[in-house]
Write a protein that holds these residues in place. Structure first.
Motif, PDB file in Angstrom:
ATOM      1  N   PRO A  40      -6.262   4.345   2.633  1.00 28.44           N
ATOM      2  CA  PRO A  40      -7.088   3.669   1.612  1.00 28.44           C
ATOM      3  C   PRO A  40      -7.894   4.665   0.787  1.00 28.44           C
ATOM      4  O   PRO A  40      -8.253   5.734   1.257  1.00 28.44           O
ATOM      5  CB  PRO A  40      -8.009   2.774   2.450  1.00 28.44           C
ATOM      6  N   LYS A  41      -8.165   4.278  -0.464  1.00 28.68           N
ATOM      7  CA  LYS A  41      -9.016   5.099  -1.328  1.00 28.68           C
ATOM      8  C   LYS A  41     -10.484   4.883  -0.957  1.00 28.68           C
ATOM      9  O   LYS A  41     -10.817   3.992  -0.193  1.00 28.68           O
ATOM     10  CB  LYS A  41      -8.773   4.742  -2.792  1.00 28.68           C
TER      11      LYS A  41
ATOM     12  N   TYR B 222      -1.585  -5.003   0.585  1.00 23.80           N
ATOM     13  CA  TYR B 222      -0.563  -3.957   0.694  1.00 23.80           C
ATOM     14  C   TYR B 222      -0.110  -3.805   2.152  1.00 23.80           C
ATOM     15  O   TYR B 222       1.095  -3.698   2.427  1.00 23.80           O
ATOM     16  CB  TYR B 222      -1.124  -2.639   0.158  1.00 23.80           C
TER      17      TYR B 222
ATOM     18  N   LYS C  94     -10.855  -3.844  -4.129  1.00 24.47           N
ATOM     19  CA  LYS C  94     -10.084  -2.737  -3.551  1.00 24.47           C
ATOM     20  C   LYS C  94      -9.721  -3.024  -2.090  1.00 24.47           C
ATOM     21  O   LYS C  94      -8.605  -2.728  -1.648  1.00 24.47           O
ATOM     22  CB  LYS C  94     -10.882  -1.428  -3.661  1.00 24.47           C
TER      23      LYS C  94
ATOM     24  N   TYR D 121      -5.937  -3.720  -0.642  1.00 22.58           N
ATOM     25  CA  TYR D 121      -5.384  -2.835   0.379  1.00 22.58           C
ATOM     26  C   TYR D 121      -4.805  -3.645   1.544  1.00 22.58           C
ATOM     27  O   TYR D 121      -3.732  -3.324   2.059  1.00 22.58           O
ATOM     28  CB  TYR D 121      -6.437  -1.853   0.893  1.00 22.58           C
TER      29      TYR D 121
END
Length: 736
Positions: A51-52, A87, A80, A84
Motif C-alpha cells: 500500500p501507498k 485490489y 485510498k 486498496y
C-alpha cells in the motif's frame, strides 16, 4: 517501550522496519500471535503491491462520530484504503487470506465514492456536473489570460519598456516586468518592485479576467464544501464500517511491512512458543553490530550467569538474548537460523542495564539498583536481564543479598540473565541446578578477548591484561599486580575450583539420589513379593493338608471293604489324590523361585502380556489383545522381555445428535458450560476435529466463561475468533 528499545540498541533496526509501513503504528499486534504468524506465512506466498502512504485517521473518525465534515484530502485518505482492499479482494487468494478479504463487504455507496476520485486525488468528471462547469470556466479564463498576456507582450509600443519578455508570478499574480514611464502605453496596476528598480505590472485587461477567476474559484470552493458535506454524511452513516476497515488496514499493513522488511534484509521469522522451556539461538546476530559474530546458545535453565573477561562481549550477549526475545514476541523478523532456534513466550520483559544513580532524587548507584529490583520482585513468568548485578556495593555482601533475591525470582518462574565480574555470587549460585554458568573466553597468547563463551564454568576478569591492551603502561600494571598479591590470585583460583567441585558434587548427589530411589523401590518390591509368597505358601499348606486327609480317609474306607476289586478301586482313588498333591508341590516350588516385577512379560493361560502393577499376591496384566486383568501371581509365568505396551482400543457408537455447531445464546453460565462439555464430548466421539461455537458478544461474560473452559479442556488443541461472516468476535472456531 522506547526506553527498552534504546537499551537493546534496536532503534536503527526498528526505524528501518517502520520505513516499510504505510503509516506509523505500534509494534504490538492485538490478539493471538500464532494467528498473526499464520497470516504472515500465507501472505508470503502471494505476489502483491504494498500500500501507498496513508495518514492516520483516528481524529477524522472522531469528527465523523460528532457529525462533523471532513476536508477533501481527508476523504481521499479513506478512499485510498477502500481502493486498496478492493485490489486485495481481486487477487487470487486461498485459505485464511481468502476468508479474511471475502469477509470484508464494502458498502456499494462507499464504493461509488471511491470511484468518483482519480488516482491523483482529483474528482472524476461527469459525476458532479455543476462542479465540472465551474472547473471548465476556470480553465477557459486561464487560457484567455495567457492569450491576453501574449498579445500585450507583442505590442510594438510596449517593446521599449519591457525589461524581458517573460511572464512573472508575483503574489500569485501573472505580471510583466516594465521600466518607468510604461503608463503612457499600458494601463495596469503595480504589484511589486524589483531590486533593480523595475516594476512588476498587472495589465488592467488581465485584472478583470483575474476578478472573474476569483469569483469562479469561490464558487468552486462552495461546491467542493457541498460535496464534502454530502460524502461526510454518507461516511457517518457507515462509521462502524470505516472504523473496521481502518483497523483491518493497520493489521494488513503490519503483516506486509514485516514480510517485505524480512525479504529486503534477508531476515527470518521466529514465533514464540507458548509452552516452551528453553531459549535456543542458532546463528543469531545482533542487528546493531556491523560485523557481528554469530551467537549459538542453549539457555535451558532459569538463570544464565555470564562471567569473565572485561570487554569480552558479556553485555552484548545479554542484549542479544533479550533482543531475540523482544523481536520474537512482536513477530519482527530477525537475523537468525529459525529452523534450529526456539524462544519462549514471556508475560513481561525487563532489562536492568544502566547505572541507576540519580543525583536529583538523591539515589545512589546501589540504592537505585535496589529500587529497580523492588519493582520486579512480584513479577511472574517473565524474562529479566541484569548487567553488572553487584554494581555499587561490596561484592561479598551483594553476593549474599542477590542470591536471596534471585532465588525469590526463580520461585516465581522467571527466567533471568546476569552479567558479573565478581566470582563470589557465581560461586554461591554454582551448586543450584537451576543456574547455568557461561564464561567469556580470553586469548592469553594474543592478549585479546575472543568474544566467545564456554558453558559450565566461571570466567576470569583479566583486568590487568585488559588495562595493558587499552594503553596503560606495563610498569604500572605490574605494580598493581604486586599490590594485588599472589594470595588473592590463589583465592580466586580456589573460588573457581570450589564452584566446579560444587557443580560436580551436585551432579553426583543427583545420581546417588536416583540410585537410592531405585534401590528403595526394589527393596519394597521384594518385601511385597515375600509377603505374597508367604501367603501363597500358607494357602498351599492348608490345601495340602486337606488333600492328604482325603487320601487317608480313602485308604481307611478301602480297608473296610470286603471285595478285593472295591479295595483296588479305592486305593487307586487315593493314589490319584497323592499324584495331584505331588503335582501341586512341583508347581509350588516353581512359584517360589519366580519373582515378578512391573514390566515383566508373562504368560497367563493361553495369553501373554505385561505386568503394569503389583499389589501383594495379585498383579494387573495388560494382555497383548489390549485387555487388562487382575490375576493371582501364582497363575503367571515369565515369558521373555517386555515389548511396548499396546493401547487398548475402544469402539464407541457415535451419538445420533452430533453436530459441528453449538449455539449458547441466552444461556446461563452453568447451563452453557454443561452444554459445552457435552458438545465437545459428542464431537470427539463423532470424530470431528473442528467445531464452531456461538456465544455472542453482549456483556462479554459468556465469552469469557467459554474461553476459560476451552483453555483448560485437555482435548482442545487451540481456538480462535471466527471470521466476520461466521460470527466474528461472537463465535469461536475450536480445533480438537
Amino acid at each position: 517501550m522506547k526506553n527498552f528499545i534504546r537499551k537493546l540498541d534496536l532503534e536503527e533496526f526498528l526505524n528501518a522496519y517502520e520505513g516499510f509501513l504505510a503509516r506509523p503504528k505500534d509494534l504490538f499486534l492485538e490478539g493471538d500471535s500464532k494467528i498473526h504468524f499464520g497470516f504472515i506465512r500465507e501472505l508470503e506466498k502471494v505476489v502483491f503491491t504494498p500500500p501507498k502512504e496513508v495518514k492516520n485517521l483516528d481524529s477524522q473518525l472522531a469528527l465523523l462520530k460528532k457529525f462533523g465534515y471532513l476536508k477533501f484530502d481527508e476523504i481521499f485518505e479513506f478512499v485510498k484504503i477502500i481502493r486498496y482492499f478492493n485490489y486485495l479482494k481481486s487477487l487470487k487468494l486461498e485459505g485464511i487470506l481468502e476468508d479474511w478479504f471475502l469477509g470484508i463487504n464494502i458498502p456499494k455507496s462507499i464504493l461509488e465514492v471511491a470511484k468518483s476520485f482519480l488516482e491523483n486525488g482529483e474528482l472524476r468528471s461527469g459525476i458532479y456536473l455543476e462542479f465540472d462547469c465551474i472547473v471548465e470556466s476556470l480553465m477557459r479564463i486561464k487560457r484567455e489570460i495567457s492569450q491576453q498576456l501574449s498579445q500585450i507582450l507583442n505590442q510594438n509600443k510596449l517593446a521599449s519598456y519591457l525589461v524581458d519578455r517573460q511572464i512573472h508570478l508575483v503574489n500569485d499574480e501573472e505580471c510583466l516586468l516594465l521600466k518607468a514611464g510604461f503608463h503612457s502605453v499600458l494601463d495596469g496596476q503595480i504589484i511589486s518592485r524589483s531590486n533593480a528598480g523595475f516594476f512588476y505590472v498587472l495589465p488592467q485587461s488581465i485584472a478583470s479576467l483575474k476578478s472573474k477567476s476569483n469569483e469562479l474559484q469561490n464558487k468552486k470552493e462552495e461546491q467542493l464544501f457541498k460535496i464534502c458535506k454530502e460524502i461526510s454524511t454518507l461516511f457517518t452513516k457507515n462509521l462502524l464500517f470505516l472504523k473496521f476497515i481502518n483497523k483491518e488496514f493497520d493489521r494488513f499493513d503490519s503483516y506486509q511491512a514485516r514480510l517485505n522488511f524480512a525479504k529486503a534484509k534477508g531476515l527470518e521469522f521466529l514465533a514464540p512458543k507458548s509452552n516452551g522451556k528453553k531459549i535456543i539461538l542458532s546463528e543469531f546476530k545482533h542487528p546493531a553490530l556491523k560485523k557481528p559474530k554469530s551467537i549459538n546458545l542453549v539457555f535451558d535453565r532459569q538463570i544464565l550467569m555470564i562471567t569473565g573477561v572485561n570487554a569480552g562481549g558479556k553485555t552484548m550477549l545479554l542484549k542479544s538474548v533479550m533482543s531475540a526475545v523482544f523481536l520474537s514476541k512482536y513477530l519482527i523478523p530477525l537475523p537468525i537460523n529459525s529452523a534450529k532456534s526456539s524462544i519462549d513466550s514471556f508475560k513481561f520483559a525487563e532489562l536492568i542495564l544502566e547505572d541507576p544513580q540519580n543525583s536529583k532524587n538523591d539515589i545512589s548507584t546501589f540504592g537505585g539498583r535496589m529500587l529497580q529490583f523492588s519493582e520486579i520482585l512480584n513479577q511472574k513468568e517473565g524474562i529479566i536481564g541484569v548487567d553488572e548485578i553487584e554494581l555499587g556495593t561490596d561484592s561479598d555482601e551483594a553476593a549474599s543479598l542477590f542470591k536471596v533475591l534471585l532465588e525469590n525470582l526463580i520461585a516465581k518462574n522467571n527466567k533471568i540473565l546476569i552479567t558479573t565480574h565478581h566470582k563470589r555470587l557465581a560461586a554461591l549460585m554454582a551448586g543450584n541446578p537451576k543456574v547455568q554458568l557461561l564464561a567469556a573466553l580470553f586469548d592469553e597468547k594474543n592478549q585479546m578477548p575472543t568474544f566467545s563463551f564456554l558453558d559450565g564454568t566461571i570466567g576470569k576478569s583479566y583486568a590487568f591484561e585488559t588495562a595493558v591492551r587499552y594503553g596503560i603502561p606495563k610498569t604500572l600494571v605490574n605494580e598493581a599486580r604486586i599490590l594485588y598479591g599472589e594470595d588473592k590470585e590463589k583465592l580466586n583460583e580456589l573460588i573457581e575450583n570450589s564452584s566446579r567441585l560444587e557443580m560436580k558434587l551436585q551432579q553426583e548427589i543427583k545420581q546417588t539420589e536416583a540410585k537410592r530411589e531405585e534401590l528403595e523401590q526394589k527393596i519394597e518390591h521384594l518385601k511385597t513379593k515375600e509377603e505374597s509368597l508367604q501367603q501363597a505358601y500358607k494357602t498351599k499348606s492348608i490345601l495340602l493338608e486337606k488333600t492328604y486327609q482325603e487320601a487317608i480317609n480313602a485308604a481307611k474306607a478301602a480297608s473296610k471293604m470286603q471285595s478285593e476289586a472295591a479295595i483296588h478301586r479305592q486305593m487307586n482313588e487315593a493314589n490319584k489324590i497323592l499324584k495331584k498333591v505331588k503335582s501341586q508341590e512341583i508347581q509350588q516350588k516353581k512359584f517360589k523361585i519366580q519373582v515378578f516385577k512391573v514390566g515383566n512379560r508373562v504368560k497367563y493361560r493361553q495369553s501373554r502380556g505385561v505386568i503394569t502393577s503389583i499389589q501383594k499376591d495379585n498383579a494387573m496384566v495388560l494382555l497383548d489383545e489390549g485387555l487388562k486383568l487382575r490375576v493371582s501371581l501364582s497363575e503367571l509365568s515369565l515369558s521373555g522381555n517386555a515389548p511396548k505396551i499396546p493401547q487398548a482400543e475402544f469402539k464407541v457408537q457415535s451419538p445420533k445428535n452430533a453436530n459441528v455447531v453449538l449455539d449458547l445464546h441466552g444461556m446461563r453460565a452453568e447451563e452453557a458450560i454443561e452444554r459445552l462439555d457435552e458438545f465437545i464430548s459428542n464431537s470427539l466421539i463423532a470424530g470431528f476435529d473442528e467445531v464452531l461455537i456461538y456465544h455472542g458478544i453482549g456483556t462479554g461474560r459468556l465469552s469469557s466463561i467459554v474461553r476459560e473452559f476451552l483453555k483448560k479442556h485437555p482435548k482442545v488443541v487451540e481456538f480462535t475468533d471466527a471470521p466476520p461472516k461466521s460470527g466474528g468476535f461472537g463465535a469461536k472456531i475450536v480445533k480438537l
